[in-house]
Design an enzyme around this catalytic site. Structure first.
Site, PDB file in Angstrom:
ATOM      1  N   HIS A 121      92.455 -61.878  54.852  1.00 45.81           N
ATOM      2  CA  HIS A 121      93.472 -61.884  55.688  1.00 45.81           C
ATOM      3  C   HIS A 121      94.788 -61.843  54.814  1.00 45.81           C
ATOM      4  CE1 HIS A 121      93.137 -66.127  54.981  1.00 45.81           C
ATOM      5  NE2 HIS A 121      94.495 -66.205  54.982  1.00 45.81           N
ATOM      6  N   ASP A 123      98.369 -63.931  55.008  1.00 47.26           N
ATOM      7  CA  ASP A 123      98.982 -64.974  55.752  1.00 47.26           C
ATOM      8  C   ASP A 123     100.038 -64.442  56.826  1.00 47.26           C
ATOM      9  OD1 ASP A 123      97.249 -66.477  54.352  1.00 47.26           O
ATOM     10  OD2 ASP A 123      98.947 -67.443  53.025  1.00 47.26           O
ATOM     11  N   HIS A 271      93.747 -61.968  51.173  1.00 44.82           N
ATOM     12  CA  HIS A 271      93.058 -62.934  50.586  1.00 44.82           C
ATOM     13  C   HIS A 271      91.844 -63.436  51.319  1.00 44.82           C
ATOM     14  CE1 HIS A 271      96.208 -65.077  52.160  1.00 44.82           C
ATOM     15  NE2 HIS A 271      95.457 -66.135  52.235  1.00 44.82           N
ATOM     16  N   ARG A 288      99.603 -75.713  50.611  1.00 42.17           N
ATOM     17  CA  ARG A 288     100.350 -74.234  50.723  1.00 42.17           C
ATOM     18  C   ARG A 288     101.719 -74.514  51.162  1.00 42.17           C
ATOM     19  NH1 ARG A 288      98.678 -69.811  54.932  1.00 42.17           N
ATOM     20  NH2 ARG A 288     100.523 -70.848  56.081  1.00 42.17           N
TER      21      ARG A 288
END
Ligand SMILES: [Fe+2]
Length: 318
Positions: A121, A123, A271, A288
């Site tokens: 995906h 983000d 990723h 994150r």
């Protein structure tokens, strides 16, 4: 030494020299010679920005930042968003999103990946303005397993035949924040989503706002259909594009260490979080942040449009 590393070193005073070591032909570079816990000298900041545009994901080691230092690092490259537009943030740290080993167990009745691309995906690609960049910091890292992979969607676009490139240039896709195919949502997933839905229509090919490069803007977890095609046409074309976008030659695989940090351009990459860690009890905890992104634009100049939900905006500085 790769020529790009020599270039960056030559451009900076000796005390501020950074070393950029590419890790594959297209994507990924390790950056050494910086201390991310403190404000960067402007020459280093610009060298990192240039390396990010060129290599799309940068890896740093031995940077043991705390939450505030991670946010301060990100703020030198953009405006941090709230941790996650649907799932919120770490208590007391509005910009930090916890990426823990067991978070999917809490969300889905079955986290198994049913297709090879189903975990890949970009983000928050279901938002009108997906984050421009993300910075992921490793804290608890298993001694083996748990690698993350990234793929270069510009290289993937360029790897299509000219005929198919011309066809996808004019297409648009619907990105939806929903559970992965084959994984039924638990209430902890579906309830926040009912309050804060995220559905957007994006161009299938995105023009990078800084480099002008064209990227195959497919985010396999969230891109559900191609607008204007029949369901079967859409399904089969997406299958072709997803499979193509994650070909090994477009990817880089990163082995984390405690204190590692990955900084990626979320506009032109996808990723894959690791699925092997679910087979063990080894701990894995990362954190994150994401930086506010612009609204994607296709080769024809048409911007994305919202179907449901709000743009992902900056969290005001504390
Ligand atoms: Fe992600």
């Amino acid at each position: 030494m790769p020529s790009s590393a020599r270039l960056h070193q030559a451009a900076l005073p000796a005390a501020e020299a950074i070393v950029v070591t590419p890790l594959s032909l297209y994507i990924g570079a390790q950056v050494d010679g910086v201390d991310l816990s403190r404000p960067l000298p402007s020459a280093q900041r610009e060298a990192i920005r240039a390396a990010l545009l060129r290599w799309k994901v940068l890896f740093f080691h031995d940077q043991h930042l705390d939450h505030a230092q991670q946010v301060a690092f990100g703020r030198q490259f953009g405006e941090p968003t709230v941790g996650h537009p649907v799932f919120g943030h770490v208590e007391g740290h509005p910009e930090i999103y916890s990426v823990g080993r067991d978070r999917f167990k809490a969300r889905f009745t079955d986290e198994r990946l049913v297709r090879p691309w189903s975990g890949w995906h970009t983000d928050v690609s279901a938002a009108l303005n997906p984050p421009a960049a993300a910075i992921l910091r490793g804290v608890d890292i298993p001694p083996y397993g748990g690698d993350t992979q990234w793929t270069d969607l510009v290289a993937a676009y360029n790897g299509l035949s000219p005929t198919l490139r011309a066809f996808v240039d004019g297409l648009r896709g619907e990105h939806r924040f929903t559970p992965p195919e084959g994984a039924e949502a638990r209430p902890g997933f579906s309830e926040p989503l009912a309050v804060r839905p995220l559905v957007s229509e994006h161009p299938l090919v995105r023009v990078h706002p800084e480099t002008g490069e064209k990227a195959l803007f497919v985010s396999p977890t969230f891109l559900k259909r191609i607008v204007g095609l029949s369901p079967r046409e859409s399904e089969q074309l997406l299958e072709l594009l997803f499979e193509h976008a994650i070909r090994p030659e477009y990817t880089v695989r990163f082995k984390w260490r405690p204190g590692s940090l990955a900084f990626w351009d979320n506009r032109v990459t996808a990723h894959q979080p690791p699925s092997d860690i679910h087979a063990t009890d080894l701990p894995r905890q990362l954190y994150r942040i994401t930086l506010v992104g612009d609204i994607p634009v296709g080769p024809d100049g048409r911007p994305s449009r919202t179907i449901a939900g709000e743009p992902v905006l900056a969290h005001p500085a504390a």
